[in-house]
Design a protein around this motif. Structure first.
Motif, PDB file in Angstrom:
ATOM      1  N   ILE A   6       0.822  -1.216   0.000  1.00 47.59           N
ATOM      2  CA  ILE A   6       0.000   0.000   0.000  1.00 47.59           C
ATOM      3  C   ILE A   6       0.847   1.254   0.000  1.00 47.59           C
ATOM      4  CG2 ILE A   6      -0.222   0.046   2.521  1.00 47.59           C
ATOM      5  CD1 ILE A   6      -3.040   1.104   2.115  1.00 47.59           C
ATOM      6  N   ASN A   7       2.065   1.187   0.577  1.00 50.46           N
ATOM      7  CA  ASN A   7       2.872   2.395   0.674  1.00 50.46           C
ATOM      8  C   ASN A   7       3.654   2.683  -0.601  1.00 50.46           C
ATOM      9  OD1 ASN A   7       4.550   0.210   0.948  1.00 50.46           O
ATOM     10  ND2 ASN A   7       5.742   1.052   2.652  1.00 50.46           N
ATOM     11  N   LYS A  38      -3.803  -5.502   1.300  1.00 51.27           N
ATOM     12  CA  LYS A  38      -4.005  -4.088   1.621  1.00 51.27           C
ATOM     13  C   LYS A  38      -4.918  -3.381   0.613  1.00 51.27           C
ATOM     14  CE  LYS A  38      -1.167  -3.939   5.183  1.00 51.27           C
ATOM     15  NZ  LYS A  38      -1.625  -3.606   6.560  1.00 51.27           N
ATOM     16  N   SER A  40      -8.178  -3.077   0.330  1.00 54.29           N
ATOM     17  CA  SER A  40      -9.255  -2.258   0.889  1.00 54.29           C
ATOM     18  C   SER A  40      -8.713  -0.961   1.477  1.00 54.29           C
ATOM     19  CB  SER A  40     -10.014  -3.044   1.963  1.00 54.29           C
ATOM     20  OG  SER A  40     -10.808  -4.057   1.378  1.00 54.29           O
ATOM     21  N   GLU A  41      -7.594  -1.052   2.173  1.00 54.12           N
ATOM     22  CA  GLU A  41      -7.005   0.151   2.763  1.00 54.12           C
ATOM     23  C   GLU A  41      -6.567   1.121   1.675  1.00 54.12           C
ATOM     24  OE1 GLU A  41      -3.405   1.307   5.906  1.00 54.12           O
ATOM     25  OE2 GLU A  41      -3.929  -0.794   5.542  1.00 54.12           O
ATOM     26  N   LEU A  42      -5.975   0.594   0.620  1.00 57.88           N
ATOM     27  CA  LEU A  42      -5.550   1.442  -0.490  1.00 57.88           C
ATOM     28  C   LEU A  42      -6.760   2.050  -1.194  1.00 57.88           C
ATOM     29  CD1 LEU A  42      -3.341   2.575  -2.338  1.00 57.88           C
ATOM     30  CD2 LEU A  42      -3.429   0.432  -3.645  1.00 57.88           C
ATOM     31  N   ASP A  44      -9.605   2.804   0.145  1.00 61.97           N
ATOM     32  CA  ASP A  44     -10.079   3.895   1.000  1.00 61.97           C
ATOM     33  C   ASP A  44      -9.291   5.172   0.742  1.00 61.97           C
ATOM     34  OD1 ASP A  44     -11.765   2.059   2.140  1.00 61.97           O
ATOM     35  OD2 ASP A  44     -11.180   2.506   4.200  1.00 61.97           O
ATOM     36  N   LEU A  45      -7.974   5.061   0.779  1.00 63.08           N
ATOM     37  CA  LEU A  45      -7.116   6.232   0.616  1.00 63.08           C
ATOM     38  C   LEU A  45      -7.295   6.869  -0.761  1.00 63.08           C
ATOM     39  CD1 LEU A  45      -3.833   4.917   2.280  1.00 63.08           C
ATOM     40  CD2 LEU A  45      -5.396   6.634   3.201  1.00 63.08           C
ATOM     41  N   VAL A 142     -11.677  -5.765  -2.594  1.00 67.52           N
ATOM     42  CA  VAL A 142     -12.128  -4.892  -1.507  1.00 67.52           C
ATOM     43  C   VAL A 142     -13.497  -5.369  -1.021  1.00 67.52           C
ATOM     44  CG1 VAL A 142     -10.822  -2.993  -2.522  1.00 67.52           C
ATOM     45  CG2 VAL A 142     -13.258  -3.183  -3.005  1.00 67.52           C
ATOM     46  N   MET A 175     -16.478   1.267   2.800  1.00 69.45           N
ATOM     47  CA  MET A 175     -15.173   1.782   3.172  1.00 69.45           C
ATOM     48  C   MET A 175     -15.189   2.227   4.629  1.00 69.45           C
ATOM     49  SD  MET A 175     -14.148   3.866  -0.280  1.00 69.45           S
ATOM     50  CE  MET A 175     -14.764   5.351   0.456  1.00 69.45           C
ATOM     51  N   SER A 176     -14.028   2.666   5.113  1.00 67.66           N
ATOM     52  CA  SER A 176     -13.929   3.067   6.518  1.00 67.66           C
ATOM     53  C   SER A 176     -14.705   4.344   6.810  1.00 67.66           C
ATOM     54  CB  SER A 176     -12.458   3.258   6.905  1.00 67.66           C
ATOM     55  OG  SER A 176     -11.869   4.292   6.124  1.00 67.66           O
TER      56      SER A 176
END
Length: 249
Positions: A6-7, A38, A40-42, A44-45, A142, A175-176
């Protein structure tokens, strides 16, 4: 498939193509892959940064001479329906919405084709097959859901799957910080129900009940008639150069 942390996602740029919203303009998109643990986290961002999801791809416009596409999100906790929206909710009070994991069906595809053939005969999705539709729904790393809207029938509260006529379908990411409406379609012949509006209103209420502040609506293009409906749902924020800004119509 590409597996990316993700980073450090890798981004790519499409070749220019005709803009589907503004005549005489061309468009380009920047995109990356949403895969792996990652994803889903990506997602979201990137959604919070103005991207949209299509299957396992997140993309946003990257046009060289135009900035007309503006990301829109509704502030669900502050939303109050207008009189016409309350009337829409009343008209559709006989519908029942059921949420499932993102799994396609032949019944969904039949409605999807009916919608495309009526509303988007010349669009980029016009030639989609049942296999293409299945990929659109299933190819996701996701938290994606299918919401089916059916006419309520006797016994619906007693069975796992409602059995009434399928009138509309929404493919939605949870999403979050909200719900993202990826794609929706409906029976184009049932105009009195304004099913497109009803699905948005239903998503606002779902977000509110989940304690999520936003409903992401994709892009709004000022001057595009097919996008005008998005600004009816107030209050909302638009993603500008300074960040998310409350929109004043």
């Amino acid at each position: 498939m590409m597996n990316q942390p993700i980073n450090s996602p890798q981004f790519f740029l499409t070749a220019p193509s005709d803009c589907p919203y503004l005549e005489g303009q061309s468009e380009r998109k920047v995109f990356t892959h949403l895969v792996g643990e990652k994803a889903s986290e990506l997602n979201d961002l990137l959604t919070q940064g103005g991207f949209r999801r299509s299957q396992n791809i997140a993309y946003r416009p990257a046009c060289e001479t135009c900035r007309a596409c503006v990301s829109v999100r509704i502030l669900a906790s502050e939303f109050k329906p207008t009189r016409s929206m309350r009337r829409n909710i009343s008209v559709n009070a006989d519908l029942i919405a059921a949420e499932y994991h993102a799994e396609p069906s032949s019944e969904q595809f039949k409605l999807f084709r009916r919608y495309l053939d009526s509303r988007h005969q010349s669009g980029g999705m016009a030639d989609m097959s049942i296999g293409d539709y299945a990929m659109m729904v299933e190819d996701s790393h996701v938290d994606s859901r299918i919401i089916e809207y059916r006419v309520r029938t006797e016994g619906d509260g007693l069975q796992e799957h409602p059995a009434g006529e399928l009138l509309a379908v929404a493919l939605t990411d949870r999403m979050s910080d909200g719900l993202s409406m990826v794609y929706s379609f409906y029976n184009p012949d049932v105009t009195a129900r304004s099913l497109g509006t009803y699905m948005i209103l239903d998503h606002i209420e779902r977000a509110r009940m989940l304690g999520l502040p936003h409903v992401y609506m994709g892009y709004w293009v000022k001057g595009s008639r097919k996008m005008e409906y998005k600004t009816r749902f107030q209050p909302q924020e638009h993603l500008m150069a300074q960040g998310w800004q409350r929109y004043a119509p």
